[in-house]
Design an enzyme around this catalytic site. Structure first.
Site, PDB file in Angstrom:
ATOM      1  N   GLU A  39     121.632  79.334 -62.403  1.00 42.31           N
ATOM      2  CA  GLU A  39     121.303  77.914 -62.535  1.00 42.31           C
ATOM      3  C   GLU A  39     121.351  77.202 -61.178  1.00 42.31           C
ATOM      4  OE1 GLU A  39     119.901  76.304 -64.877  1.00 42.31           O
ATOM      5  OE2 GLU A  39     119.951  77.984 -66.242  1.00 42.31           O
ATOM      6  N   TYR A 120     122.030  68.166 -65.846  1.00 38.50           N
ATOM      7  CA  TYR A 120     121.151  69.265 -66.245  1.00 38.50           C
ATOM      8  C   TYR A 120     121.906  70.604 -66.168  1.00 38.50           C
ATOM      9  CZ  TYR A 120     118.069  73.150 -66.014  1.00 38.50           C
ATOM     10  OH  TYR A 120     117.525  74.378 -66.250  1.00 38.50           O
ATOM     11  N   ASP A 138     114.836  69.196 -68.181  1.00 38.94           N
ATOM     12  CA  ASP A 138     114.317  69.400 -66.824  1.00 38.94           C
ATOM     13  C   ASP A 138     112.804  69.171 -66.843  1.00 38.94           C
ATOM     14  OD1 ASP A 138     113.312  71.622 -68.096  1.00 38.94           O
ATOM     15  OD2 ASP A 138     113.885  73.037 -66.541  1.00 38.94           O
TER      16      ASP A 138
END
Ligand code: SF4
Length: 345
Positions: A39, A120, A138
């Site tokens: 991520e 996020y 996103d």
């Protein structure tokens, strides 16, 4: 969207994903650590760019504990070329904090207190690693939802878009399997609901998608484009014996801290008006168009005087260029110029 439609779309999405998601390394034997690393690396960076970095990273730093104990230099070197270097520093800090905690946090609120973890990333980590029922929002998700529901109002910027689409993404979330749902939405955006030329005929949502029905999918979402700004930087190529002069970006710099680059002429008095640049490098970062001109300068007594006033300029032997952490574009540039024989001893 009523509950029946939602359930139907959620089901179609999961079936589509299960039938052929990309076998990415962070999806093979998944773990919290792999999720966190992927991520962070995937923020602002494409999957194909991340792949070799991820593989190498996992081999060198296989867990939070090893990462926490690694040196700053080693981490920077492993991130070299991936850009947005604050991500690497934040990962390092995060690993140190997690290694010292008695237990791993499991909620988005707790994760958002850690370095480099915004809403996020917290949602992605918690939904994927702990099946926490939270929707990720996103660019991929915004694109799909804006098309699915033909949302055609202008969006000022990404933050505005996230604010507008979070309630819809939350309503759309499959709370029984938030992990697969979020990964499937990201996968659909990355492989099918593409920015340009979406592949609607193979999309699980095609019969429902309002934008596809109206033929306006290519124009959504309507993000207002920022104006592009131009930036010109002058760089210096100065050599001595078998050393090249490089500048190490200060530790407290907002960008590229501790990385090396060819020295900027911004803070010196070296006149360049009558010299033709040896090379020119053009690139774009976000909405900034950057042109860097490289000037080959002989090492004269006046240059030596200037050098003494530049605390971050260093002579780096050519034999060490490979082992130091250079910014990505400058690594490519220097390698190319060395191959072309610009360095003459
Ligand atoms: S049908 Fe086309 S526009 Fe609509 S969600 Fe699918 S890929 Fe995107």
């Amino acid at each position: 969207m009523d509950i029946h439609q939602k359930n139907q779309l959620n089901k179609l999405l999961i079936i589509w994903y299960s039938n052929g998601y990309r076998k990415l390394p962070w999806r093979t034997n998944p773990s919290l650590y792999k999720t966190v690393i992927s991520e962070f690396m995937l923020q602002q960076t494409q999957v194909k760019t991340v792949l070799p970095y991820f593989e190498k990273w996992i081999k060198t730093f296989p867990d939070f504990h090893t990462l926490a104990k690694a040196s700053d230099e080693s981490i920077l070197k492993h991130w070299e070329g991936l850009g947005y270097y604050s991500r690497a520093r934040n990962l390092h800090k995060l690993a140190k904090v997690l290694s010292s905690l008695p237990s791993i946090p499991k909620t988005p609120e707790e994760w958002q207190k850690l370095s480099g973890v915004g809403p996020y990333t917290a949602a992605a980590i918690c939904s994927i690693a702990f099946s926490f029922p939270i929707a990720v929002v996103d660019g991929n998700v915004i694109r799909i939802l804006s098309r699915l529901f033909a949302y055609d109002k202008p969006l000022k910027n990404n933050a505005d878009a996230v604010k507008i689409f979070t309630p819809l993404a939350t309503k759309f979330l499959n709370t029984t399997d938030p992990n697969t749902h979020n990964q499937a939405m990201m996968e659909l955006g990355a492989t099918t609901c593409l920015k340009h030329s979406p592949l609607c005929t193979v999309c699980p949502f095609v019969t429902f998608c309002k934008a596809a029905g109206k033929g306006i999918q290519g124009s959504l979402p309507r993000l207002i484009r920022k104006k592009t700004t131009q930036l010109t930087l002058n760089r210096l190529w100065i050599q001595k014996d078998d050393c090249l002069l490089l500048e190490q970006i200060p530790t407290n710099a907002a960008r590229l801290a501790n990385l090396y680059e060819l020295p900027s002429n911004a803070n010196t008095q070296i006149p360049l008006t009558n010299i033709t640049p040896t090379a020119t490098l053009k690139r774009a970062i976000s909405n900034q168009s950057i042109q860097e001109n490289l000037y080959q300068i002989p090492l004269s007594p006046s240059i030596k005087t200037i050098m003494h006033k530049q605390p971050h300029w260093q002579w780096i032997p050519l034999s060490q260029i490979e082992s130091i952490a250079l910014s990505g574009p400058h690594r490519k540039w220097i390698n190319r110029l060395l191959k072309q024989g610009l360095f003459t001893s």
